[in-house]
Design a protein around this motif. Structure first.
Motif, mmCIF file in Angstrom:
data_model
loop_
_atom_site.group_PDB
_atom_site.id
_atom_site.type_symbol
_atom_site.label_atom_id
_atom_site.label_comp_id
_atom_site.label_asym_id
_atom_site.label_seq_id
_atom_site.Cartn_x
_atom_site.Cartn_y
_atom_site.Cartn_z
ATOM 1 N N LYS A 318 27.581 -39.761 -92.177
ATOM 2 C CA LYS A 318 28.679 -40.060 -91.252
ATOM 3 C C LYS A 318 28.859 -41.562 -91.033
ATOM 4 O O LYS A 318 29.676 -41.972 -90.206
ATOM 5 N N GLY A 319 28.053 -42.386 -91.737
ATOM 6 C CA GLY A 319 28.248 -43.823 -91.669
ATOM 7 C C GLY A 319 27.251 -44.598 -90.842
ATOM 8 O O GLY A 319 27.358 -45.823 -90.730
ATOM 9 N N HIS A 320 26.258 -43.912 -90.232
ATOM 10 C CA HIS A 320 25.220 -44.640 -89.517
ATOM 11 C C HIS A 320 24.375 -45.440 -90.518
ATOM 12 O O HIS A 320 24.165 -45.013 -91.653
ATOM 13 N N ALA A 321 23.909 -46.588 -90.088
ATOM 14 C CA ALA A 321 22.984 -47.409 -90.882
ATOM 15 C C ALA A 321 21.613 -47.292 -90.235
ATOM 16 O O ALA A 321 21.463 -47.541 -89.037
ATOM 17 N N ILE A 322 20.610 -46.905 -91.019
ATOM 18 C CA ILE A 322 19.314 -46.519 -90.440
ATOM 19 C C ILE A 322 18.178 -47.267 -91.127
ATOM 20 O O ILE A 322 18.114 -47.326 -92.358
ATOM 21 N N VAL A 323 17.272 -47.825 -90.319
ATOM 22 C CA VAL A 323 16.012 -48.387 -90.803
ATOM 23 C C VAL A 323 14.901 -47.427 -90.398
ATOM 24 O O VAL A 323 14.773 -47.085 -89.221
ATOM 25 N N VAL A 324 14.113 -46.963 -91.356
ATOM 26 C CA VAL A 324 12.933 -46.142 -91.075
ATOM 27 C C VAL A 324 11.706 -47.001 -91.392
ATOM 28 O O VAL A 324 11.418 -47.276 -92.555
ATOM 29 N N ALA A 325 11.024 -47.457 -90.346
ATOM 30 C CA ALA A 325 9.845 -48.309 -90.495
ATOM 31 C C ALA A 325 8.608 -47.445 -90.287
ATOM 32 O O ALA A 325 8.404 -46.899 -89.203
ATOM 33 N N THR A 326 7.764 -47.296 -91.320
ATOM 34 C CA THR A 326 6.733 -46.267 -91.249
ATOM 35 C C THR A 326 5.530 -46.582 -92.126
ATOM 36 O O THR A 326 5.643 -47.303 -93.124
ATOM 37 N N SER A 327 4.400 -46.007 -91.753
ATOM 38 C CA SER A 327 3.202 -46.041 -92.594
ATOM 39 C C SER A 327 3.008 -44.706 -93.297
ATOM 40 O O SER A 327 1.981 -44.480 -93.941
ATOM 41 N N ASP A 328 3.982 -43.813 -93.171
ATOM 42 C CA ASP A 328 3.906 -42.466 -93.740
ATOM 43 C C ASP A 328 4.794 -42.406 -94.983
ATOM 44 O O ASP A 328 6.025 -42.446 -94.890
#
Length: 371
Positions: A318-328
């Motif tokens: 839908k156009g969201h910009a997402i950062v997933v910051a993870t150690s997994d």
């Protein structure tokens, strides 16, 4: 025993989450306990710390200590357990010797059905201008970090505990300061002095420590979900409770939150996965088009993970910009359109969509442990 050096005179509150976890583990093992319960013990530990913990648990069991090990990580279950007991909806759905069941059987007992693993993200179009851009960001915990995030993209930032990943994500939302470089939002340079500045700029944030930094523990689901929107939902200085319930009902259906539709439950009564979905709904209600999510599936079971991954993929579509910051690494392989890898505060690799894999991530991060 855990192979960790800690500043013994420091206040515990000043330590990072993983260091506080180590103190809890050490405290529980120094006495003459006959039974020790570990609850999500590795959630904030590095790979090396987790290996030391597994060695310690095996030594304790060898001395006759009974160990109850609660976890959502199935690799840990099969690395440690003699017997596996699965609870679903408050009832035992499986109780068996670990050697007599497969991982797929345990997953089915956890969620009530077979779970199909799939990549949920797709490569985004690169035509749109970036909505979030970092050039040469630096602080005491990381240096020379640059990236561009476009609408419809899920950018995975992967690194082991201590890599600087979480400090970077905190800097992107004003929870920590950065000393060098420039952060651009919608093309304009920004330097957030407080998370409220980031919220005003349209950025939503899920903290890595949900209990300490995310939940309003004495408040209801509706109050939690609408917290950043209270000003908009208020009338004559008082929050309109009918509007709170309406806001909650909107996202209750969209995010498949397993709780009463009224939103009057306390948020502490929900599972970790459903708490996380409420906190995600918080930023959707606030209209945030940029999301910075730190450890979004920490302490979340297999079924809830898949639901969260599907939600993130739908938001990106839908156009969201997402950062997933993870150690997994599973978070990255499941949803990232592109992955950046950090080691000791520096970006060491950028992995395109078609090359993202557990092996590529762990190799770039300097190897890892899966059990």
């Amino acid at each position: 025993m855990l192979g960790t050096e800690l500043p013994l005179e420091a206040k515990v509150a000043s330590l990072r989450l993983g260091e506080r976890q180590i103190i809890e583990i050490a405290r529980s093992t120094i006495g003459a306990s006959k039974c020790i319960i570990f609850d999500e013990a590795t959630a904030a530990l590095s790979d090396a710390e987790a290996r030391k913990l597994f060695q310690l648990i095996r030594r304790l069991a060898g001395r006759g200590v009974a160990i109850l090990y609660i976890t959502h990580r199935l690799d840990e279950v099969f690395a440690l357990a003699d017997r596996v007991c699965v609870l679903r909806d408050g009832r035992v759905s499986l109780d068996s010797a670990a050697g007599d069941v497969t991982q797929d059987q345990v997953i089915e007992a956890m969620v009530g059905r077979a779970v199909a693993y799939a990549r949920h993200a797709v490569p985004p179009s690169t035509d749109a201008p970036p909505v979030l851009k970092a050039t040469g960001l630096g602080s005491a915990s990381f240096s020379d970090v640059s990236f561009a995030l476009r609408p419809g993209e899920i950018l995975g930032v992967y690194g082991k505990v201590g890599s600087g990943v979480q400090e970077l994500s905190s800097s992107l939302v004003g929870a920590r300061a950065f000393d060098e470089g420039t952060l651009y939002v919608e093309g304009s340079p920004r330097h957030f002095r407080h998370p409220a500045d980031a919220i005003a700029a349209g950025i939503g944030h899920l903290s890595a420590d949900r209990a300490a930094d995310g939940l309003l523990r004495t408040m209801t689901l509706a109050e939690n979900l609408s917290a950043p929107s209270w000003g908009r939902l208020a009338r004559r200085g008082f929050v309109n409770r009918r509007k709170l319930r309406q806001a909650y009902c909107r996202w209750h259906r969209t995010l498949h939150i397993k709780a009463a539709a009224s939103g009057e439950q306390l948020i502490t009564e929900l599972s970790g996965g459903n708490q996380q979905k409420v906190l995600l709904g918080r930023w959707l209600e606030a209209g945030s088009k940029i999301l910075v999510l730190s450890e979004p599936t920490r302490g979340v079971d297999v079924g809830a993970r898949q639901e969260i991954y599907r939600v993130l993929a739908r938001l990106a579509a839908k156009g969201h910009a997402i950062v997933v910051a993870t150690s997994d690494y599973e978070d990255i392989t499941a949803v990232a359109s592109r992955a950046l890898v950090m080691v000791r505060g520096r970006m060491v690799a950028e992995i395109p969509y078609e090359r993202i894999s557990t092996e590529a991530l762990t190799e770039a991060a300097g190897g890892g442990v899966h059990a």
